[in-house]
Motif scaffolding. Structure first.
Motif, PDB file in Angstrom:
ATOM      1  N   ALA A  34     -52.867 -14.577 -33.917  1.00  0.00           N
ATOM      2  CA  ALA A  34     -52.491 -13.971 -32.641  1.00  0.00           C
ATOM      3  C   ALA A  34     -53.740 -13.564 -31.885  1.00  0.00           C
ATOM      4  O   ALA A  34     -54.823 -13.429 -32.463  1.00  0.00           O
ATOM      5  CB  ALA A  34     -51.596 -12.759 -32.886  1.00  0.00           C
ATOM      6  N   VAL A  35     -53.595 -13.345 -30.596  1.00  0.00           N
ATOM      7  CA  VAL A  35     -54.722 -12.935 -29.760  1.00  0.00           C
ATOM      8  C   VAL A  35     -55.319 -11.620 -30.271  1.00  0.00           C
ATOM      9  O   VAL A  35     -56.513 -11.377 -30.128  1.00  0.00           O
ATOM     10  CB  VAL A  35     -54.311 -12.874 -28.276  1.00  0.00           C
ATOM     11  CG1 VAL A  35     -53.368 -11.721 -28.012  1.00  0.00           C
ATOM     12  CG2 VAL A  35     -55.517 -12.816 -27.372  1.00  0.00           C
ATOM     13  N   SER A  36     -54.517 -10.789 -30.928  1.00  0.00           N
ATOM     14  CA  SER A  36     -54.991  -9.519 -31.491  1.00  0.00           C
ATOM     15  C   SER A  36     -55.874  -9.719 -32.715  1.00  0.00           C
ATOM     16  O   SER A  36     -56.536  -8.797 -33.169  1.00  0.00           O
ATOM     17  CB  SER A  36     -53.797  -8.647 -31.884  1.00  0.00           C
ATOM     18  OG  SER A  36     -53.100  -9.246 -32.979  1.00  0.00           O
ATOM     19  N   GLY A  37     -55.865 -10.921 -33.286  1.00  0.00           N
ATOM     20  CA  GLY A  37     -56.604 -11.201 -34.510  1.00  0.00           C
ATOM     21  C   GLY A  37     -55.711 -11.200 -35.739  1.00  0.00           C
ATOM     22  O   GLY A  37     -56.142 -11.564 -36.824  1.00  0.00           O
ATOM     23  N   ALA A  38     -54.451 -10.789 -35.581  1.00  0.00           N
ATOM     24  CA  ALA A  38     -53.524 -10.791 -36.715  1.00  0.00           C
ATOM     25  C   ALA A  38     -53.333 -12.210 -37.219  1.00  0.00           C
ATOM     26  O   ALA A  38     -53.191 -13.154 -36.435  1.00  0.00           O
ATOM     27  CB  ALA A  38     -52.188 -10.177 -36.309  1.00  0.00           C
ATOM     28  N   LEU A  39     -53.339 -12.366 -38.529  1.00  0.00           N
ATOM     29  CA  LEU A  39     -53.175 -13.656 -39.176  1.00  0.00           C
ATOM     30  C   LEU A  39     -51.693 -13.839 -39.498  1.00  0.00           C
ATOM     31  O   LEU A  39     -51.085 -12.988 -40.154  1.00  0.00           O
ATOM     32  CB  LEU A  39     -54.013 -13.692 -40.459  1.00  0.00           C
ATOM     33  CG  LEU A  39     -54.133 -14.989 -41.200  1.00  0.00           C
ATOM     34  CD1 LEU A  39     -54.792 -16.052 -40.335  1.00  0.00           C
ATOM     35  CD2 LEU A  39     -54.930 -14.785 -42.475  1.00  0.00           C
ATOM     36  N   ILE A  40     -51.107 -14.922 -39.031  1.00  0.00           N
ATOM     37  CA  ILE A  40     -49.695 -15.208 -39.260  1.00  0.00           C
ATOM     38  C   ILE A  40     -49.625 -16.343 -40.270  1.00  0.00           C
ATOM     39  O   ILE A  40     -50.168 -17.431 -40.040  1.00  0.00           O
ATOM     40  CB  ILE A  40     -48.998 -15.586 -37.937  1.00  0.00           C
ATOM     41  CG1 ILE A  40     -49.147 -14.436 -36.939  1.00  0.00           C
ATOM     42  CG2 ILE A  40     -47.532 -15.919 -38.177  1.00  0.00           C
ATOM     43  CD1 ILE A  40     -49.119 -14.860 -35.514  1.00  0.00           C
ATOM     44  N   ASN A  83     -56.495 -17.824 -24.275  1.00  0.00           N
ATOM     45  CA  ASN A  83     -56.508 -16.378 -24.520  1.00  0.00           C
ATOM     46  C   ASN A  83     -57.122 -16.009 -25.873  1.00  0.00           C
ATOM     47  O   ASN A  83     -57.243 -14.839 -26.195  1.00  0.00           O
ATOM     48  CB  ASN A  83     -55.102 -15.787 -24.396  1.00  0.00           C
ATOM     49  CG  ASN A  83     -54.174 -16.183 -25.534  1.00  0.00           C
ATOM     50  OD1 ASN A  83     -54.490 -17.030 -26.362  1.00  0.00           O
ATOM     51  ND2 ASN A  83     -52.997 -15.574 -25.563  1.00  0.00           N
ATOM     52  N   GLY A  84     -57.484 -17.015 -26.691  1.00  0.00           N
ATOM     53  CA  GLY A  84     -58.107 -16.760 -27.982  1.00  0.00           C
ATOM     54  C   GLY A  84     -57.176 -16.913 -29.173  1.00  0.00           C
ATOM     55  O   GLY A  84     -57.625 -16.937 -30.315  1.00  0.00           O
ATOM     56  N   ALA A  85     -55.878 -17.024 -28.941  1.00  0.00           N
ATOM     57  CA  ALA A  85     -54.928 -17.208 -30.040  1.00  0.00           C
ATOM     58  C   ALA A  85     -55.023 -18.630 -30.588  1.00  0.00           C
ATOM     59  O   ALA A  85     -55.369 -19.561 -29.866  1.00  0.00           O
ATOM     60  CB  ALA A  85     -53.506 -16.922 -29.560  1.00  0.00           C
ATOM     61  N   ASP A  86     -54.731 -18.774 -31.868  1.00  0.00           N
ATOM     62  CA  ASP A  86     -54.651 -20.089 -32.510  1.00  0.00           C
ATOM     63  C   ASP A  86     -53.184 -20.341 -32.806  1.00  0.00           C
ATOM     64  O   ASP A  86     -52.567 -19.588 -33.569  1.00  0.00           O
ATOM     65  CB  ASP A  86     -55.458 -20.106 -33.811  1.00  0.00           C
ATOM     66  CG  ASP A  86     -56.943 -20.007 -33.556  1.00  0.00           C
ATOM     67  OD1 ASP A  86     -57.527 -21.020 -33.153  1.00  0.00           O
ATOM     68  OD2 ASP A  86     -57.511 -18.919 -33.756  1.00  0.00           O
ATOM     69  N   ARG A  87     -52.629 -21.391 -32.221  1.00  0.00           N
ATOM     70  CA  ARG A  87     -51.198 -21.670 -32.361  1.00  0.00           C
ATOM     71  C   ARG A  87     -50.964 -23.097 -32.830  1.00  0.00           C
ATOM     72  O   ARG A  87     -51.798 -23.982 -32.645  1.00  0.00           O
ATOM     73  CB  ARG A  87     -50.474 -21.457 -31.029  1.00  0.00           C
ATOM     74  CG  ARG A  87     -50.500 -20.025 -30.536  1.00  0.00           C
ATOM     75  CD  ARG A  87     -49.758 -19.105 -31.460  1.00  0.00           C
ATOM     76  NE  ARG A  87     -49.673 -17.752 -30.932  1.00  0.00           N
ATOM     77  CZ  ARG A  87     -49.147 -16.751 -31.594  1.00  0.00           C
ATOM     78  NH1 ARG A  87     -48.668 -16.942 -32.805  1.00  0.00           N
ATOM     79  NH2 ARG A  87     -49.111 -15.554 -31.064  1.00  0.00           N
ATOM     80  N   SER A  88     -49.786 -23.293 -33.427  1.00  0.00           N
ATOM     81  CA  SER A  88     -49.395 -24.597 -33.954  1.00  0.00           C
ATOM     82  C   SER A  88     -47.924 -24.837 -33.637  1.00  0.00           C
ATOM     83  O   SER A  88     -47.053 -24.525 -34.438  1.00  0.00           O
ATOM     84  CB  SER A  88     -49.641 -24.618 -35.467  1.00  0.00           C
ATOM     85  OG  SER A  88     -49.335 -25.862 -36.007  1.00  0.00           O
ATOM     86  N   PRO A  89     -47.616 -25.356 -32.444  1.00  0.00           N
ATOM     87  CA  PRO A  89     -46.209 -25.589 -32.095  1.00  0.00           C
ATOM     88  C   PRO A  89     -45.574 -26.630 -33.013  1.00  0.00           C
ATOM     89  O   PRO A  89     -46.270 -27.427 -33.642  1.00  0.00           O
ATOM     90  CB  PRO A  89     -46.264 -26.093 -30.660  1.00  0.00           C
ATOM     91  CG  PRO A  89     -47.685 -26.284 -30.307  1.00  0.00           C
ATOM     92  CD  PRO A  89     -48.540 -25.770 -31.406  1.00  0.00           C
ATOM     93  N   ASP A  90     -44.245 -26.624 -33.084  1.00  0.00           N
ATOM     94  CA  ASP A  90     -43.555 -27.577 -33.944  1.00  0.00           C
ATOM     95  C   ASP A  90     -43.757 -29.015 -33.489  1.00  0.00           C
ATOM     96  O   ASP A  90     -43.794 -29.937 -34.298  1.00  0.00           O
ATOM     97  CB  ASP A  90     -42.063 -27.232 -34.026  1.00  0.00           C
ATOM     98  CG  ASP A  90     -41.845 -25.957 -34.829  1.00  0.00           C
ATOM     99  OD1 ASP A  90     -42.507 -25.780 -35.862  1.00  0.00           O
ATOM    100  OD2 ASP A  90     -41.023 -25.123 -34.410  1.00  0.00           O
ATOM    101  N   ALA A  91     -43.891 -29.230 -32.197  1.00  0.00           N
ATOM    102  CA  ALA A  91     -44.255 -30.536 -31.627  1.00  0.00           C
ATOM    103  C   ALA A  91     -44.909 -30.245 -30.289  1.00  0.00           C
ATOM    104  O   ALA A  91     -44.598 -29.247 -29.633  1.00  0.00           O
ATOM    105  CB  ALA A  91     -43.036 -31.430 -31.448  1.00  0.00           C
ATOM    106  N   SER A  92     -45.833 -31.112 -29.890  1.00  0.00           N
ATOM    107  CA  SER A  92     -46.513 -30.886 -28.614  1.00  0.00           C
ATOM    108  C   SER A  92     -47.083 -32.197 -28.097  1.00  0.00           C
ATOM    109  O   SER A  92     -47.158 -33.198 -28.814  1.00  0.00           O
ATOM    110  CB  SER A  92     -47.616 -29.831 -28.760  1.00  0.00           C
ATOM    111  OG  SER A  92     -48.522 -30.179 -29.781  1.00  0.00           O
ATOM    112  N   TRP A  93     -47.492 -32.140 -26.835  1.00  0.00           N
ATOM    113  CA  TRP A  93     -48.003 -33.331 -26.168  1.00  0.00           C
ATOM    114  C   TRP A  93     -49.092 -32.922 -25.182  1.00  0.00           C
ATOM    115  O   TRP A  93     -49.015 -31.855 -24.558  1.00  0.00           O
ATOM    116  CB  TRP A  93     -46.867 -34.036 -25.437  1.00  0.00           C
ATOM    117  CG  TRP A  93     -47.266 -35.257 -24.675  1.00  0.00           C
ATOM    118  CD1 TRP A  93     -47.412 -36.517 -25.167  1.00  0.00           C
ATOM    119  CD2 TRP A  93     -47.568 -35.338 -23.276  1.00  0.00           C
ATOM    120  NE1 TRP A  93     -47.790 -37.378 -24.157  1.00  0.00           N
ATOM    121  CE2 TRP A  93     -47.884 -36.669 -22.981  1.00  0.00           C
ATOM    122  CE3 TRP A  93     -47.602 -34.393 -22.236  1.00  0.00           C
ATOM    123  CZ2 TRP A  93     -48.240 -37.096 -21.703  1.00  0.00           C
ATOM    124  CZ3 TRP A  93     -47.958 -34.821 -20.957  1.00  0.00           C
ATOM    125  CH2 TRP A  93     -48.262 -36.161 -20.709  1.00  0.00           C
TER     126      TRP A  93
END
Length: 194
Positions: A34-40, A83-93
Motif C-alpha cells: 500500500a502507499v502507506s508502506g503496509a505489506l499485503i 502514488n508509490g503503491a505496488d499493485r497486482s490486478p487480477d488482469a490488466s492491459w
C-alpha cells in the motif's frame, strides 16, 4: 484467497528493489504494498477463484492477440503506481505506445506505471470495501477503465475517470469500448458455476 496486511512501516522501509526481491523469493504468495508502506500478503487462490481468473485473463489475452493494440497481463503482473503503491490486478492491459516507452530493464521488474485497464475479481475472503478503494486508486493513478467483478451477487462495478462507478446487476457480458475496442468480457464462466 486469504489476505493478511502487515504494517512494516514502523520497523523498516523497503526499497523498491528489496520489495521486488521479497516477491521473487516467495513465489507462492502474491504481495502488494500500500502507499502507506503496509505489506499485503495474499495466499494462492482457491479453485473457484482460480478458474474464474483464468477465464477473464484468457478472454483478455485472446482479444489482445487478435487486435494487437497493447500488452495484457495476468494476476502475477506487478505495477508500481505513481502514488508509490505496488499493485497486482487480477488482469490488466497496457496500450502498446506505453509499453514501447518502457526500457528493457523496466519491463523486467514491476512496471513503473498504472495499467490503462484493470480487472479485480472478488474472492470469498476479499473485502468489497477494500477492493473498491483499490479500484479508485487505479483510476486516480491513471487507469482509464476498471471492472470490479463480484460473483456472489453477480455484480459488475465499472470505474472510469471523473465518473461515479456504474453498477450492473447480473449482466451476461460487459464491454470495454472505447478503451479496448471490441473487447466484451463474457461473464457466463465467471458468474455461473459449471
Amino acid at each position: 484467497m486469504d489476505t493478511f496486511t502487515l504494517d512494516v512501516a514502523p520497523f523498516t522501509t523497503m526499497t523498491d528493489e528489496q520489495f521486488f526481491e521479497l516477491c521473487q523469493h516467495h513465489p507462492h504468495y502474491r504481495f502488494e504494498r500500500a502507499v502507506s508502506g503496509a505489506l499485503i500478503i495474499m495466499s494462492p487462490a482457491g479453485g473457484e477463484t482460480s478458474r474464474r481468473n483464468l477465464s477473464l485473463s484468457g478472454q483478455l489475452y485472446q482479444w489482445n492477440k487478435q487486435y494487437k493494440l497493447g500488452v495484457a497481463f495476468d494476476s502475477s503482473g506487478g505495477f508500481k503506481l505513481p502514488n508509490g503503491a505496488d499493485r497486482s490486478p487480477d488482469a490488466s492491459w497496457l496500450a502498446q505506445a506505453r509499453w514501447d516507452a518502457l526500457t528493457p530493464q523496466q519491463r523486467e521488474k514491476f512496471l513503473p506505471l498504472c495499467p490503462d485497464f484493470v480487472i479485480e475479481l472478488k474472492s470469498p475472503s476479499d473485502s468489497i470495501s477494500t477492493l473498491r478503494e483499490k479500484m479508485q486508486e487505479y483510476i486516480v493513478n491513471g487507469a482509464q477503465l476498471g471492472f470490479l467483478l463480484n460473483p456472489s451477487p453477480k455484480q459488475v462495478e465499472i470505474y472510469r475517470p471523473n465518473q461515479p462507478p456504474e453498477i450492473l446487476q447480473n449482466p451476461k457480458s460487459v464491454s470495454a469500448d472505447p478503451i479496448l475496442p471490441g473487447f466484451v468480457l463474457d461473464l457466463t464462466d465467471i458468474f455461473d458455476t459449471p
